[in-house]
Design an enzyme around this catalytic site. Structure first.
Site, mmCIF file in Angstrom:
data_model
loop_
_atom_site.group_PDB
_atom_site.id
_atom_site.type_symbol
_atom_site.label_atom_id
_atom_site.label_comp_id
_atom_site.label_asym_id
_atom_site.label_seq_id
_atom_site.Cartn_x
_atom_site.Cartn_y
_atom_site.Cartn_z
ATOM 1 N N PHE A 256 -2.349 -0.291 -10.594
ATOM 2 C CA PHE A 256 -2.880 -1.560 -9.901
ATOM 3 C C PHE A 256 -4.245 -2.120 -10.427
ATOM 4 O O PHE A 256 -4.620 -3.071 -9.777
ATOM 5 C CB PHE A 256 -2.829 -1.215 -8.469
ATOM 6 C CG PHE A 256 -3.637 -0.207 -7.917
ATOM 7 C CD1 PHE A 256 -5.042 -0.265 -8.008
ATOM 8 C CD2 PHE A 256 -2.865 1.066 -7.327
ATOM 9 C CE1 PHE A 256 -5.839 0.920 -7.410
ATOM 10 C CE2 PHE A 256 -3.903 1.868 -6.773
ATOM 11 C CZ PHE A 256 -5.071 2.011 -6.867
ATOM 12 N N ARG B 13 -3.693 8.779 -5.100
ATOM 13 C CA ARG B 13 -4.513 7.799 -6.242
ATOM 14 C C ARG B 13 -4.886 8.643 -7.097
ATOM 15 O O ARG B 13 -5.553 9.548 -7.360
ATOM 16 C CB ARG B 13 -5.695 7.189 -5.403
ATOM 17 C CG ARG B 13 -6.337 5.937 -6.209
ATOM 18 C CD ARG B 13 -7.146 5.195 -5.430
ATOM 19 N NE ARG B 13 -7.767 4.243 -6.066
ATOM 20 C CZ ARG B 13 -8.744 3.304 -5.727
ATOM 21 N NH1 ARG B 13 -9.046 3.620 -4.263
ATOM 22 N NH2 ARG B 13 -9.416 2.179 -6.361
ATOM 23 N N LYS C 223 0.920 -1.432 0.165
ATOM 24 C CA LYS C 223 0.011 0.099 0.071
ATOM 25 C C LYS C 223 0.922 1.410 -0.002
ATOM 26 O O LYS C 223 1.649 1.691 0.985
ATOM 27 C CB LYS C 223 -0.828 0.104 1.319
ATOM 28 C CG LYS C 223 -1.842 1.192 1.240
ATOM 29 C CD LYS C 223 -3.005 1.020 2.328
ATOM 30 C CE LYS C 223 -4.028 1.935 2.073
ATOM 31 N NZ LYS C 223 -3.681 3.219 1.857
ATOM 32 N N LYS D 168 -7.662 -3.742 3.519
ATOM 33 C CA LYS D 168 -6.355 -3.113 3.987
ATOM 34 C C LYS D 168 -5.635 -3.460 5.028
ATOM 35 O O LYS D 168 -6.656 -3.507 6.063
ATOM 36 C CB LYS D 168 -6.162 -1.543 3.616
ATOM 37 C CG LYS D 168 -6.993 -0.717 4.733
ATOM 38 C CD LYS D 168 -6.965 0.667 4.259
ATOM 39 C CE LYS D 168 -8.326 1.625 4.549
ATOM 40 N NZ LYS D 168 -8.367 2.881 4.062
ATOM 41 N N GLU E 197 -1.093 4.413 -8.096
ATOM 42 C CA GLU E 197 -0.894 5.563 -7.083
ATOM 43 C C GLU E 197 0.424 6.306 -7.490
ATOM 44 O O GLU E 197 1.278 5.651 -8.068
ATOM 45 C CB GLU E 197 -0.261 4.706 -5.843
ATOM 46 C CG GLU E 197 -0.169 5.422 -4.615
ATOM 47 C CD GLU E 197 -1.474 5.849 -3.842
ATOM 48 O OE1 GLU E 197 -2.400 5.340 -4.268
ATOM 49 O OE2 GLU E 197 -1.392 6.277 -2.798
ATOM 50 N N ARG F 27 -17.116 0.249 -0.607
ATOM 51 C CA ARG F 27 -16.220 -0.070 0.359
ATOM 52 C C ARG F 27 -16.690 -1.480 0.880
ATOM 53 O O ARG F 27 -17.300 -1.845 2.012
ATOM 54 C CB ARG F 27 -16.069 0.645 1.236
ATOM 55 C CG ARG F 27 -14.965 0.640 2.416
ATOM 56 C CD ARG F 27 -15.123 1.416 3.515
ATOM 57 N NE ARG F 27 -14.726 2.918 3.229
ATOM 58 C CZ ARG F 27 -13.814 3.603 3.016
ATOM 59 N NH1 ARG F 27 -12.593 2.883 3.289
ATOM 60 N NH2 ARG F 27 -13.568 4.908 2.745
#
Length: 608
Positions: A356, A271, A266, A444, A316, A438
């Site tokens: 990603f 982003r 991460k 995460k 990212e 979500r």
DNA sequence: AATGACTGCCC
DNA sequence: ATTCTGC
DNA sequence: GCAGAATGGGCAGTCATT
């Protein structure tokens, strides 16, 4: 439709917390529009949707913002209602709401009468479009004396508004209606009122996810019904609502995600959702702002190293040292979020884009609906079309089968100064790109909660701000300090406001009353904050945070080893853990411990 | 011209 | 960003 | 678990004030 009518709906909604009742009342508002075209203006629906969101336009809009918020609106209120700013402050502290404060002032008949009589204003009906248009004008004012001009227009509105209207006007301008209606309820309301079935919310959401403008979606449903909804398609240049990740304790991740997953570092950057059509490249932030101008270097590398006619990618952007060897902290990257001197900063702080995901692909005239393909399939396409270089990489992935492997990979990521790891479902059916969601397809991991990797700091409350909304009549945020043994003072470290339960807040309110101080205690150093109350240091609380930061605001650590420094230390994402009633204030964290903590944070070297 | 308060938007 | 709470 | 609403540090930009 007049604004007063709208406000009446808001007021009714405010009276309940029950989701179904809120939806019922809110959908009645939409039904009213549906059934009374003669009493509503063209565009009312769209405007009501935006106003209910506490804004004038959708997030994807590039229209200017109002540029007014609490502090400025308080100034407006004190000037318009001819009271001291301290009067406004004290009502604010009592009500915990700017809208209530304004309504109270507006309701004070004497002053209201004086002002309107003085200005010779007749009460008149304000329609939603009047309010909306005025606000739009205000948003478009800029330059010297713009604040005066904005205030003039606001006074015009205040003079013609009832206390109740004033209440919601202030809340709208302050960007939050605070009645319990947000995107999800607006979509439910549209489904109920215009499509006769709450289940259509799913379809509405699907459209919203690829065209994130509820005003537009609402209008479309109103005008064209279900067919309008179905005509909404992914478009290059229109950002897709981003898929988000949940968080879980590391022990639960594999269970929740299906026994195995694929994990990625991460990265601590920004982003980006990237839309490429031929040579044209558009960049969108997590909140869907068009930030194409921000990263001309990213635009260039995408234009030249992605082999697809049309494509939507995600990645990212991470700040790199000039040799592209190490990843730099988020704080470094943020200096690139700028309007001026961009080219200079492109050279000074280069960026590597770590891709990603892939959301849309059109290659050799073939449209491939990748969003509904599994994560690993999307990944395969992504790798196929990407030519990697030092500025453009596909983020590394590692298959994970056991919690031990997960922890090992996490520790590896942390050692390389990443925030943690992202764990992604490999389910061949389920692991689609769920826009705007979500869920638990991405989980995460930022700390091994039980394994206490997090910094824990024992701090002393030295002041507080009164809470707003659901925290009214309690402290909403605390200023906390660490102890500096060199000058024997408690130095301001950070505010903390999250992690407190309602009970905690009540307990702290009572506990701290006896320690209230008229002014900043002499053993407290705090140069930047002006809290509503000061405390004599008395209690110790434990907080955690993601990392220590170097801060212009904080005083903690400014005096160290006999030296005076410009900056102190603060905490990124501070969270209250618990009261340490077993500790005396002298047992709190010391400045030199903080300095040690900071130096122990993973270095920026050997990151890739 | 410099500074500081405030806002919006990243995390 | 994180966290808590009512439904 | 969803949905909403409390709240964090810190950056650049804007505007008012000095």
């Amino acid at each position: 439709m007049d604004f007063e009518t709208l406000v009446t709906y808001y007021e009714r909604i405010s009276s309940t917390k029950k989701r179904l009742e809120i939806l019922d009342i809110f959908s009645q508002l939409f039904s009213y529009i549906r059934d009374n075209p003669d009493k509503t203006d063209e565009g009312d629906l769209e405007k009501i949707i935006y106003l209910t969101q506490g804004t004038l336009y959708a997030e994807i809009s590039e229209q200017p913002k109002l540029g007014l918020a609490e502090k400025t609106l308080k100034d407006l209120l004190s000037s318009y209602y001819a009271v001291n700013s301290s009067t406004v402050d004290s009502i604010m502290k009592k009500t915990g709401d700017l809208g209530e404060t304004a309504a109270k002032l507006a309701g004070s008949k004497k002053k209201q009468g004086q002002i309107t009589a003085f200005m010779g204003i007749q009460k008149e009906t304000l329609y939603i479009k009047d309010i909306y248009d005025r606000l739009t004008e205000i948003a478009n004012i800029s330059g010297t004396k713009s604040l005066d001009k904005k205030f003039d227009k606001l006074r015009w509105l205040l003079a013609r508004s009832s206390p109740l209207s004033v209440k919601y006007l202030m809340r709208i301008i302050n960007s939050s209606l605070r009645v319990g209606v947000s995107d999800a309820t607006i979509m439910d309301g549209l489904a109920v009122a215009f499509l006769d079935d709450k289940n259509y919310r799913t379809l509405i959401e699907k459209a919203y996810n690829i065209y994130p403008d509820l005003g537009y979606i609402g209008k479309k449903i109103h005008k064209e019904g279900l067919n309008g909804l179905k005509s909404v398609q992914i478009q290059i240049g229109v950002p897709i609502r981003m898929m988000l990740a949940s968080r879980l304790d590391y022990t639960q991740i594999l269970d929740k995600i299906g026994g195995e997953c694929v994990s990625e570092y991460k990265l601590d950057g920004e982003r980006l959702q990237i839309h490429k059509s031929g040579e044209n490249v558009g960049l969108f932030s997590r909140r869907l702002k068009n930030i194409s101008e921000q990263y001309p270097d990213v635009q260039y590398v995408i234009a030249n190293n992605i082999s697809a006619d049309k494509v939507i990618l995600e990645g990212e952007a991470v700040a790199m040292d000039v040799m592209f060897e190490t990843m730099l902290p988020f704080q470094v990257l943020t200096t690139r979020r700028r309007k001026y001197d961009i080219q200079e900063f492109v050279k000074k702080i280069p960026v590597c884009l770590f891709l990603f995901d892939l959301l849309y692909l059109e290659k050799n005239g073939e449209k491939i609906p990748v969003m509904n393909k599994s994560m690993l399939e999307r990944r395969k396409y992504l790798e196929e079309i990407t030519t990697e270089s030092k500025e453009l990489r596909v983020v590394m992935q590692k298959p994970i089968h056991t919690t031990d492997e997960l922890v090992e990979f996490f520790n590896e990521a942390r050692a390389k100064n990443c925030e943690g790891i992202m764990n992604k479902s490999v389910d061949p059916i389920e692991s689609i790109y769920k826009a705007g969601n979500r869920g638990f397809l991405w989980i995460k991991l930022k700390s091994l909660e039980a394994g206490k990797m997090k910094d824990s700091i024992d701090v002393v409350p030295i002041g507080a701000y009164m809470g707003k909304g659901k925290r009214s009549n309690r402290y909403g945020a605390f200023l906390v300090a660490v102890f500096n043994e060199e000058n024997e003072k408690y130095e301001f470290l950070t505010r903390v406001a999250t992690g407190f339960s309602d009970d905690d807040l009540e307990e702290f309110w009572n506990m701290l009353q006896p320690t209230l101080s008229e002014s900043r205690p002499t053993n407290v150093v705090c140069n930047t904050e002006k809290p509503d109350v000061w405390f004599n240091p008395s209690a110790v609380i434990e907080i955690v945070g993601d990392e220590l930061t170097i801060s212009n605001k904080a005083d903690a650590g400014k005096f160290y080893n006999g030296q005076v420094r410009e900056k102190g230390y603060s905490v990124r994402f501070p969270v209250f853990q618990r009261l340490r009633s077993d500790k005396n204030i002298i047992d709190c964290t010391k400045v030199d411990e903080l300095v040690d903590f900071y130096q122990l944070q993973p270095s920026s070297e050997d990151l890739i």
